[in-house]
Design a protein around this motif. Sequence first.
Motif, PDB file in Angstrom:
ATOM      1  N   THR A   1       1.670  -9.865  -9.072  1.00 38.96           N
ATOM      2  CA  THR A   1       1.268  -8.830  -8.115  1.00 38.96           C
ATOM      3  C   THR A   1      -0.235  -8.658  -8.094  1.00 38.96           C
ATOM      4  O   THR A   1      -0.852  -8.536  -7.030  1.00 38.96           O
ATOM      5  CB  THR A   1       1.938  -7.492  -8.472  1.00 38.96           C
ATOM      6  OG1 THR A   1       3.352  -7.629  -8.379  1.00 38.96           O
ATOM      7  CG2 THR A   1       1.472  -6.388  -7.545  1.00 38.96           C
TER       8      THR A   1
ATOM      9  N   ARG B   1      -2.585  -9.292  -4.918  1.00 44.88           N
ATOM     10  CA  ARG B   1      -3.332  -8.170  -4.356  1.00 44.88           C
ATOM     11  C   ARG B   1      -4.843  -8.442  -4.332  1.00 44.88           C
ATOM     12  O   ARG B   1      -5.518  -8.152  -3.335  1.00 44.88           O
ATOM     13  CB  ARG B   1      -3.044  -6.911  -5.182  1.00 44.88           C
ATOM     14  CG  ARG B   1      -3.763  -5.651  -4.704  1.00 44.88           C
ATOM     15  CD  ARG B   1      -3.543  -4.521  -5.694  1.00 44.88           C
ATOM     16  NE  ARG B   1      -4.142  -4.836  -6.986  1.00 44.88           N
ATOM     17  CZ  ARG B   1      -3.479  -4.748  -8.155  1.00 44.88           C
ATOM     18  NH1 ARG B   1      -2.209  -4.378  -8.178  1.00 44.88           N
ATOM     19  NH2 ARG B   1      -4.108  -5.043  -9.290  1.00 44.88           N
TER      20      ARG B   1
ATOM     21  N   ASN C   1       6.324  -4.220  -5.111  1.00 45.54           N
ATOM     22  CA  ASN C   1       4.920  -4.624  -5.097  1.00 45.54           C
ATOM     23  C   ASN C   1       4.633  -5.729  -4.087  1.00 45.54           C
ATOM     24  O   ASN C   1       3.720  -5.613  -3.263  1.00 45.54           O
ATOM     25  CB  ASN C   1       4.502  -5.084  -6.503  1.00 45.54           C
ATOM     26  CG  ASN C   1       4.504  -3.948  -7.503  1.00 45.54           C
ATOM     27  OD1 ASN C   1       4.214  -2.809  -7.154  1.00 45.54           O
ATOM     28  ND2 ASN C   1       4.836  -4.248  -8.744  1.00 45.54           N
TER      29      ASN C   1
END
Length: 247
Positions: A130, A134, A10
């Motif tokens: 993650t 993101r 990730n």
Amino acid sequence: MKIGIIGAGNIGRILAERLAREGHEVSIANSRGPETVDASALSTGATAVWAADATNGADVVIVSVNFGQLPTVAGLVAEAPENAVIVDTSNYFPLRDGEVEGFEDGQVESEWVQKLYGRPIVKAWNTITTASFRDKAYAKDPATRIALPIAADDDTQRAVGMGLVEETGFDVFDAGVIADTWRQQPGTPVYTNDLTADELPAALDRAQRDRSRLRRDLMMKVYLERIEADGKEPDPERQLALTRAIF
């Protein structure tokens, strides 16, 4: 710069996409082969390569694998140019990685990594989930922009790492030397807490070694309990709420 990323999970995928977008020459590798690297990692110009080629001529090598996998990539890191900056994003969880002798007695994880590689490292990008990595990058408002700590024994290497962290969309805080990175390990107040540049220094100061290990294991147990109860991982905001509740 020429950047080699070992690990296409990730965080590695997002790093490849963002750093290539910034104009760096990025190569990324996993343990299987170039054809298995997710296309999202290559969407802005990064190149998928075999693991043995990831460090060739690199100015920076970013290792983004689970802590338990670090011994398996140590040989790849050893092949990096002598002056390459080595960046480690890993975190140790004994329930996942198995127990490492000395860690429960207070040995600093990143010092262990430096000994494993036989060369200095920069510790970065290890304190964010993650989902936040993101979805919460590049915030314009300082009141909501996440800050990440970074540490290294070499001032020049730390500066390189700090520049790269900023390019991935976050404020950066100079957290000092590798001996102090226990303050940003799992279970500490800065870990996955989405803190701003104003909040982060005090959180680093609040870290307590013995309590952080207890909280690290508590975080993992609560997380696994929610997966078992709900049949899925907690959504990102619930993960953040759970972390903040522990502190």
